[in-house]
Enzyme design. Structure first.
Site, PDB file in Angstrom:
ATOM      1  N   LYS A 100       0.902  -1.253  -0.053  1.00 21.55           N
ATOM      2  CA  LYS A 100       0.170  -0.029  -0.124  1.00 21.55           C
ATOM      3  C   LYS A 100       0.793   1.107   0.087  1.00 21.55           C
ATOM      4  CE  LYS A 100      -3.629   2.233   2.807  1.00 21.55           C
ATOM      5  NZ  LYS A 100      -4.483   2.226   3.680  1.00 21.55           N
ATOM      6  N   GLU A 122      10.377  -4.815   4.564  1.00 17.76           N
ATOM      7  CA  GLU A 122      10.604  -6.234   4.381  1.00 17.76           C
ATOM      8  C   GLU A 122      10.171  -6.270   2.906  1.00 17.76           C
ATOM      9  OE1 GLU A 122       8.658  -5.006   6.703  1.00 17.76           O
ATOM     10  OE2 GLU A 122       8.711  -6.111   8.560  1.00 17.76           O
ATOM     11  N   GLY A 137      -4.947  -1.754   4.985  1.00 16.72           N
ATOM     12  CA  GLY A 137      -4.464  -2.812   4.566  1.00 16.72           C
ATOM     13  C   GLY A 137      -4.908  -4.214   4.746  1.00 16.72           C
ATOM     14  N   ARG A 138      -5.444  -4.437   5.882  1.00 17.63           N
ATOM     15  CA  ARG A 138      -6.263  -5.650   6.292  1.00 17.63           C
ATOM     16  C   ARG A 138      -7.386  -5.990   5.735  1.00 17.63           C
ATOM     17  NH1 ARG A 138      -4.991  -2.086  10.375  1.00 17.63           N
ATOM     18  NH2 ARG A 138      -6.833  -1.302  11.542  1.00 17.63           N
ATOM     19  N   GLU A 166      -5.099  -6.105  14.902  1.00 18.67           N
ATOM     20  CA  GLU A 166      -4.614  -4.905  14.375  1.00 18.67           C
ATOM     21  C   GLU A 166      -5.720  -3.748  14.414  1.00 18.67           C
ATOM     22  OE1 GLU A 166      -2.848  -3.785  10.378  1.00 18.67           O
ATOM     23  OE2 GLU A 166      -1.065  -4.182  11.575  1.00 18.67           O
ATOM     24  N   HIS A 193      -4.629 -32.567  18.317  1.00 22.48           N
ATOM     25  CA  HIS A 193      -3.519 -33.497  18.998  1.00 22.48           C
ATOM     26  C   HIS A 193      -2.330 -32.471  19.464  1.00 22.48           C
ATOM     27  CE1 HIS A 193      -5.411 -37.121  17.288  1.00 22.48           C
ATOM     28  NE2 HIS A 193      -5.959 -36.474  16.430  1.00 22.48           N
ATOM     29  N   LYS A 252       9.260  -0.160  14.193  1.00 28.48           N
ATOM     30  CA  LYS A 252       9.787   0.238  12.880  1.00 28.48           C
ATOM     31  C   LYS A 252      10.900   1.332  13.013  1.00 28.48           C
ATOM     32  CE  LYS A 252       5.709  -0.465  10.227  1.00 28.48           C
ATOM     33  NZ  LYS A 252       4.643   0.147   9.256  1.00 28.48           N
TER      34      LYS A 252
HETATM   35  O1  LIG Z   1       0.930  -2.743   2.284  1.00 27.29           O
HETATM   36  P1  LIG Z   1       2.233  -2.249   2.890  1.00 27.29           P
HETATM   37  O2  LIG Z   1       1.896  -0.695   3.003  1.00 27.29           O
HETATM   38  O3  LIG Z   1       3.352  -2.595   2.589  1.00 27.29           O
HETATM   39  O4  LIG Z   1       1.863  -2.617   4.387  1.00 27.29           O
HETATM   40  C1  LIG Z   1       2.046  -3.709   5.035  1.00 27.29           C
HETATM   41  C2  LIG Z   1       1.536  -3.891   6.520  1.00 27.29           C
HETATM   42  O5  LIG Z   1       2.576  -3.135   7.380  1.00 27.29           O
HETATM   43  C3  LIG Z   1       2.154  -2.320   8.243  1.00 27.29           C
HETATM   44  O6  LIG Z   1       3.050  -2.183   9.238  1.00 27.29           O
HETATM   45  C4  LIG Z   1       0.890  -2.242   8.906  1.00 27.29           C
HETATM   46  O7  LIG Z   1       0.887  -2.954  10.288  1.00 27.29           O
HETATM   47  C5  LIG Z   1      -0.009  -3.183   8.390  1.00 27.29           C
HETATM   48  O8  LIG Z   1      -1.330  -2.964   8.521  1.00 27.29           O
HETATM   49  C6  LIG Z   1       0.296  -3.405   6.830  1.00 27.29           C
HETATM   50  O9  LIG Z   1      -0.714  -4.234   5.955  1.00 27.29           O
END
Ligand SMILES: O=P(O)(O)OC[C@H]1O[C@H](O)[C@H](O)[C@@H](O)[C@@H]1O
Length: 479
Positions: free
Chosen positions: A138, A144, A199-200, A285, A316, A444
């Site tokens: 987004k 990452e 995002g979620r 979240e 199990h 972060k």
């Molecule tokens: O889609 P992006 O901008 O790469 O974000 C990826 C993810 O990282 C963030 O730290 C948030 O905690 C998430 O809500 C998000 O989905």
């Protein structure tokens, strides 16, 4: 209702900025709205924007699936690698797994972790000539995803030997088109979405491109249609017949009135194996907050810890605690009446296990029952006395079983949307903002400063424990 649920629902649909800390409307419902629906943001009907991007995606996805899109050496694409994390990974990955019976032509892989082993192990078996990377982010700044994208770019360039190859092997999905283009992706291959999609909640947008590539646009449209059906149900049904409201209130009942610390999601459906992971982000979240919408400290519990895995595997491993532990863990069981596998007998076994668990949790087994069973087995009374209490099941443990005919794309869409709205309902009742996530920021920032130190940059003031860890790492890391 007292919490103002209807009012908040209206605010959502009127595109009011209910994500107040980021001053954004929350409109994932627009992503699956009827094409003639109108939801206006800044004088623009966002449903039209959604449809335009979907058309562009359709053209692209069809070309890749019909082998009209070629890698740099002229070969058609065989493998898709989605590079994304959090909402740009969990939703698409969960849906791709759930829709495996509908998946044809392309193999879709997901790389999310900044642990280089993730991408290293994935690329091992792939051929750069026939692999297409989707950089899904987004913000297009997530550490990452960017690190993985750089590795992937180098991997392709090393084999191809010329920069233009990137255009054939990379597409991006982002609200930050500029950054994607700067990374080297052809602007034509950047698929847009908007900051009114969290995002979620974004699998319904272009972030779902890996789903589209896996199952095709028709199946993806079915998924959207299922979500739309749930939206209609949620926004128009009376409270007492409203599935997301009922689920939300059941959750609040156990969380706030019975003090349950966690909540388990146990799909008796292998295709939903990533559903607990998806729900973890969705619920934790969204609702893992401790201040109200106005910023006051809450005086009650908010989101529970969400966890779980597929049945019968969990039986199990951790069901012992569900049945006889000291913690009360409310459970959602999910199970299909019909499976996609041809092994009907196995499905009977699976479903019997699921029903047996909810029955066992509810009914338990009293000491009296245990004693009479042991007696019938011929055990001596001394032995019975020693053993009986260990075999008692308290019972009266809550669970909800959600059963559906078969996990079609449409039903899956409804199921996911139901849980999205459930999180919304709970957030409204808890009076918190379910749509920001400031809690992920501190880590972060600290990562950046520690990373600078690893690179020889200025040393910051850390606590003693962090300093010791840094020193240990610098001494022992690979030279
Ligand atoms: O889609 P992006 O901008 O790469 O974000 C990826 C993810 O990282 C963030 O730290 C948030 O905690 C998430 O809500 C998000 O989905």
């Amino acid at each position: 209702m007292e919490a103002g649920l209807r009012k908040m629902m209206e605010k959502m649909m009127n595109a009011e900025p209910i994500n107040t800390t980021e001053d954004r409307p929350v409109l994932h419902v627009a992503l699956r709205a009827h094409e003639r629906a109108k939801i206006i943001v800044k004088n623009k009907n966002v449903v039209t924007l959604v449809r335009e991007v979907l058309e562009k995606l359709k053209f692209f996805v069809t070309r890749v699936r019909e082998a009209e899109w070629h890698g740099y050496s002229g070969k058609p694409i065989r493998d898709i690698v989605n590079l994304g994390i959090g909402g740009s990974d969990l939703g698409p990955k969960m849906v791709c797994e759930a829709l495996k019976p509908f998946s044809r032509i392309l193999n879709v892989h997901f790389v999310s972790n900044v642990d280089g082993s993730d991408i290293y192990e994935t690329l091992k078996s792939l051929n750069p000539e026939t692999t297409l990377f989707v950089v899904a982010s987004k913000t297009f700044t997530t550490q990452e995803t960017m690190a993985n994208a750089r590795v992937a770019k180098e991997w392709v360039l090393n084999r191809a030997g010329f920069d233009e190859a990137i255009a054939n092997h990379f597409v991006a999905v982002s609200t930050n088109v500029e950054a994607a283009v700067k990374f080297g992706i052809n602007p034509e291959n950047v698929f847009e979405f908007w900051n009114w999609v969290g995002g979620r909640y974004s699998l319904w947008s272009a972030i779902g491109i890996s789903i589209m590539l896996a199952v095709g646009m028709d199946v993806f449209e079915e998924l959207l249609a299922g979500a739309k059906e749930m939206d209609e149900h949620f926004f128009s049904s009376p409270i007492e017949k409203n599935a997301p409201v009922i689920l939300g209130l059941i959750g609040i009942w156990y969380n706030n009135f019975w003090k349950a610390q966690s909540y388990a999601v146990l799909p008796y459906d292998e295709h939903l194996r990533y559903f607990p992971n998806f729900l973890q982000q969705l619920d934790m979240e969204s609702n893992g907050k401790s201040v109200t919408r106005k910023g006051d400290k809450v005086e009650y519990e908010t989101a529970p810890i969400v966890w779980g895995q597929v049945g019968t595997n969990g039986q199990h491993a951790f069901y012992q605690l569900l049945h006889q532990g000291t913690k009360m863990v409310p459970v959602d069981f999910l199970v299909a009446a019909e499976s996609f596998s041809p092994y009907k007998d196995m499905h009977d076994i699976l479903v019997a296990n699921c029903f047996a668990q909810s029955e066992a949790l509810m009914r338990g087994k009293s000491k009296k029952q245990v004693e009479s069973e042991l007696e019938q087995m011929g055990l001596k009374s001394k032995k019975i006395k020693k053993l009986a209490q260990h075999k008692v099941f308290e019972g009266n443990k809550p669970s909800t079983t959600i059963i559906y005919p078969k996990l079609t794309p449409r039903r899956l869409g409804s199921l996911i949307a139901m849980y999205e709205h459930k999180a919304f309902v709970q957030g409204v009742v808890w009076d918190i903002n379910s749509f920001d996530q400031w809690g992920v920021e501190l880590g972060k920032v600290l990562t950046q400063s520690i990373l600078n130190e690893f690179k020889g940059g200025k040393t910051h003031q850390h606590d003693a424990s962090t300093m010791a860890l840094i020193r240990y790492y610098l001494k022992h890391r690979a030279k």
